[in-house]
Design a protein around this motif. Structure first.
Motif, PDB file in Angstrom:
ATOM      1  N   SER A 101     -14.497  -5.751  12.668  1.00 52.33           N
ATOM      2  CA  SER A 101     -14.876  -5.212  11.354  1.00 52.33           C
ATOM      3  C   SER A 101     -14.252  -3.840  11.164  1.00 52.33           C
ATOM      4  O   SER A 101     -13.955  -3.139  12.139  1.00 52.33           O
ATOM      5  CB  SER A 101     -16.396  -5.110  11.218  1.00 52.33           C
ATOM      6  N   ALA A 102     -14.030  -3.479   9.914  1.00 51.06           N
ATOM      7  CA  ALA A 102     -13.485  -2.163   9.583  1.00 51.06           C
ATOM      8  C   ALA A 102     -13.820  -1.850   8.133  1.00 51.06           C
ATOM      9  O   ALA A 102     -13.909  -2.748   7.288  1.00 51.06           O
ATOM     10  CB  ALA A 102     -11.972  -2.133   9.793  1.00 51.06           C
ATOM     11  N   SER A 103     -14.009  -0.580   7.849  1.00 50.17           N
ATOM     12  CA  SER A 103     -14.236  -0.136   6.475  1.00 50.17           C
ATOM     13  C   SER A 103     -13.707   1.275   6.343  1.00 50.17           C
ATOM     14  O   SER A 103     -13.518   1.982   7.347  1.00 50.17           O
ATOM     15  CB  SER A 103     -15.730  -0.168   6.119  1.00 50.17           C
ATOM     16  N   GLY A 104     -13.456   1.689   5.105  1.00 49.92           N
ATOM     17  CA  GLY A 104     -12.899   3.021   4.952  1.00 49.92           C
ATOM     18  C   GLY A 104     -12.848   3.481   3.512  1.00 49.92           C
ATOM     19  O   GLY A 104     -13.308   2.794   2.592  1.00 49.92           O
ATOM     20  N   ILE A 105     -12.269   4.639   3.335  1.00 51.68           N
ATOM     21  CA  ILE A 105     -12.071   5.247   2.024  1.00 51.68           C
ATOM     22  C   ILE A 105     -10.605   5.630   1.914  1.00 51.68           C
ATOM     23  O   ILE A 105     -10.065   6.292   2.811  1.00 51.68           O
ATOM     24  CB  ILE A 105     -12.944   6.499   1.841  1.00 51.68           C
ATOM     25  N   ALA A 106      -9.955   5.214   0.841  1.00 50.85           N
ATOM     26  CA  ALA A 106      -8.553   5.551   0.600  1.00 50.85           C
ATOM     27  C   ALA A 106      -8.452   6.314  -0.720  1.00 50.85           C
ATOM     28  O   ALA A 106      -9.052   5.912  -1.719  1.00 50.85           O
ATOM     29  CB  ALA A 106      -7.700   4.289   0.542  1.00 50.85           C
ATOM     30  N   ARG A 107      -7.726   7.412  -0.704  1.00 58.87           N
ATOM     31  CA  ARG A 107      -7.588   8.253  -1.886  1.00 58.87           C
ATOM     32  C   ARG A 107      -6.136   8.695  -2.074  1.00 58.87           C
ATOM     33  O   ARG A 107      -5.384   8.824  -1.105  1.00 58.87           O
ATOM     34  CB  ARG A 107      -8.465   9.503  -1.773  1.00 58.87           C
ATOM     35  N   TRP A 159      -9.346  -4.767   4.759  1.00 57.33           N
ATOM     36  CA  TRP A 159     -10.750  -4.367   4.870  1.00 57.33           C
ATOM     37  C   TRP A 159     -10.938  -2.894   4.515  1.00 57.33           C
ATOM     38  O   TRP A 159     -11.915  -2.505   3.877  1.00 57.33           O
ATOM     39  CB  TRP A 159     -11.258  -4.587   6.295  1.00 57.33           C
ATOM     40  N   ILE A 160      -9.995  -2.071   4.935  1.00 55.69           N
ATOM     41  CA  ILE A 160     -10.147  -0.629   4.754  1.00 55.69           C
ATOM     42  C   ILE A 160      -9.789  -0.146   3.365  1.00 55.69           C
ATOM     43  O   ILE A 160     -10.439   0.747   2.825  1.00 55.69           O
ATOM     44  CB  ILE A 160      -9.291   0.116   5.812  1.00 55.69           C
ATOM     45  N   THR A 161      -8.756  -0.760   2.758  1.00 53.18           N
ATOM     46  CA  THR A 161      -8.210  -0.179   1.508  1.00 53.18           C
ATOM     47  C   THR A 161      -8.470  -0.988   0.255  1.00 53.18           C
ATOM     48  O   THR A 161      -8.267  -0.483  -0.847  1.00 53.18           O
ATOM     49  CB  THR A 161      -6.699   0.029   1.647  1.00 53.18           C
ATOM     50  N   GLY A 204       0.843  -1.193   0.000  1.00 51.10           N
ATOM     51  CA  GLY A 204       0.000   0.000   0.000  1.00 51.10           C
ATOM     52  C   GLY A 204       0.869   1.230   0.000  1.00 51.10           C
ATOM     53  O   GLY A 204       1.731   1.402  -0.836  1.00 51.10           O
ATOM     54  N   GLY A 205       0.682   2.098   0.994  1.00 46.73           N
ATOM     55  CA  GLY A 205       1.503   3.293   1.127  1.00 46.73           C
ATOM     56  C   GLY A 205       1.953   3.458   2.558  1.00 46.73           C
ATOM     57  O   GLY A 205       2.134   2.475   3.288  1.00 46.73           O
ATOM     58  N   LEU A 206       2.113   4.696   2.990  1.00 49.76           N
ATOM     59  CA  LEU A 206       2.510   4.948   4.369  1.00 49.76           C
ATOM     60  C   LEU A 206       1.440   4.468   5.347  1.00 49.76           C
ATOM     61  O   LEU A 206       1.746   4.133   6.492  1.00 49.76           O
ATOM     62  CB  LEU A 206       2.791   6.438   4.560  1.00 49.76           C
ATOM     63  N   PHE A 207       0.189   4.422   4.898  1.00 48.72           N
ATOM     64  CA  PHE A 207      -0.877   3.868   5.727  1.00 48.72           C
ATOM     65  C   PHE A 207      -0.546   2.431   6.123  1.00 48.72           C
ATOM     66  O   PHE A 207      -0.650   2.046   7.293  1.00 48.72           O
ATOM     67  CB  PHE A 207      -2.206   3.936   4.974  1.00 48.72           C
TER      68      PHE A 207
END
Length: 323
Positions: free
Chosen positions: A201-207, A320-322, A178-181
C-alpha cells in the motif's frame, strides 16, 4: 534463440551510453537495427554505433527478419503501443522505465505478453548493478538486524530543460505519465521492492509549487511492505543548489544503512561496532548487467530479475500516490 539480435525503437539520449552499446557488448547479443522518426538522426546513430540498419518507421524495424528482440526506448506515452505491436509480431520486448503511462497500460502489456508467450522485460537495471546488489546482500545478511523503516529523501534544483520554455517531455504528464517523480522514483520503488519484498500500500500528496511546468514538483508519501517494514519519502525538484540532497536510509533493529539511488557510489553502514564505508562504482554501460541477464533468459537460462510483472508494480505504486 542462440543469438539475440536487437532492434531499438527510439534511439535517443538514454541509448547513447547507458544501454545502446551494451546490446553488442553482451555475449551472444548484437544491435542490428535502430528506428527514429527523424531519419537523419537515425542514420547518424547507426553510423556512430556501427549498426547495420536504420528505419524511420517502427513497424519496419519490428518486421525486420534480422531483428528477433525489440528494445523500446521512447517516452512512456508510446511504450504500450510499441511493446504490444512487437510482442504480437512474435518478438520479445525490453521496455524503458517507467513501464508505461499508468498501471492500466502496464496490465494491458502483460496481458499481451501472456497471450503471445513473448517475454516482457523492463529497464529497472538497478536490480542487476553490483552497488545495489551489495545493499541487498547487507539486508539479507542482517548487517543491521531486521529492517524497520525506510526513509527516502530527494531534493534537486530544477533543470533548465525541465521548464515550460524547455518543454522537456519528462515534465509533460500526457507524455511521461506525471513529472520527474514518475521518471525517477519508479526506479526507487522498484528497487525497494526487490530488496525488501512487495509494497502492499502507498498514499501521498503531490503538488505543483513552483509553477515551472504542468507536472507535480513536490511529492510526499508513506508506504508499507508486506513484510511489515514501513517507509516515508519526500521528493522536491525545485530547491536551490545548496539544498540538493539525495539519500535513502534503511533503519534496522541494530543499525542503519545509508545509500544513494543516483548521486554517488558510497554505502555507509552504521552499527554499534562503528561506521563502515563501502564504495562500489557503476559500470560504463549501466544497463549491461541486466541486458546480459535478459539475453541469458532468452537463450534458455535463468529468469531475469526485472519483468513486465515486476515493472507494473512500480507503476501501480506511482498511481496510488499521485492519482
Amino acid at each position: 534463440m542462440n543469438q539475440i539480435n536487437w532492434g531499438i525503437i527510439g534511439c535517443g539520449d538514454v541509448t547513447e551510453v547507458k544501454s545502446g552499446p551494451a546490446f553488442s557488448k553482451a555475449p551472444h547479443s548484437q544491435l542490428v537495427a535502430v528506428m527514429r522518426r527523424d531519419g537523419e538522426k537515425a542514420a547518424d546513430y547507426a553510423h556512430r554505433h556501427g549498426v547495420p540498419a536504420w528505419y524511420t518507421d517502427a513497424d519496419a524495424l519490428i518486421n525486420d527478419p534480422n531483428v528477433n528482440a525489440v528494445y523500446v526506448a521512447t517516452p512512456p506515452d508510446s511504450h504500450a503501443d510499441y511493446a504490444i505491436r512487437a510482442m504480437q509480431a512474435g518478438k520479445p520486448v525490453y521496455v524503458e522505465k517507467p513501464m508505461a503511462l499508468n498501471a492500466a497500460e502496464c496490465a494491458a502489456m502483460n496481458q499481451v505478453s501472456r497471450e503471445t508467450g513473448m517475454p516482457l522485460f523492463v529497464a529497472f537495471y538497478r536490480r542487476a548493478l553490483p552497488y545495489f546488489l551489495r545493499v541487498k546482500e547487507l539486508i539479507d545478511n542482517k548487517a543491521i538486524g531486521d529492517i524497520r523503516v525506510v526513509n527516502v529523501q530527494l531534493n534537486w534544483p530544477p533543470d533548465d530543460r525541465e521548464t515550460v520554455a524547455g518543454r522537456g517531455w519528462r515534465v509533460s504528464p500526457d507524455v511521461s505519465g506525471g513529472g520527474l517523480f514518475h521518471d525517477l522514483v519508479s526506479h526507487q520503488f522498484d528497487l525497494l521492492a526487490f530488496m525488501l519484498g512487495p509494497i502492499q500500500s502507498a498514499s501521498g500528496i503531490a503538488r505543483n509549487q513552483a509553477g515551472l511546468y504542468a507536472a507535480d514538483d513536490m511529492v510526499v508519501a508513506s508506504f508499507a511492505f508486506e513484510s511489515g517494514v514501513v517507509g516515508t519519502g519526500s521528493w522536491c525538484f525545485t530547491v536551490n543548489k545548496e539544498q540538493r540532497l539525495e539519500q535513502t536510509q534503511l533503519i534496522g533493529s541494530q543499525g542503519k544503512i545509508t545509500f544513494s539511488f543516483f548521486e554517488n557510489f558510497v554505502i555507509t553502514v552504521d552499527t554499534a561496532a562503528g561506521t563502515e564505508t563501502l564504495t562500489v562504482p557503476f559500470p560504463e554501460h549501466v544497463q549491461q548487467p541486466l541486458i546480459e541477464l535478459i539475453v541469458n533468459e532468452l537463450r534458455g537460462g535463468p529468469k531475469s530479475p526485472s519483468t513486465g510483472e515486476t515493472g507494473a508494480r512500480a507503476s501501480q505504486i506511482l498511481d496510488w500516490i499521485t492519482v
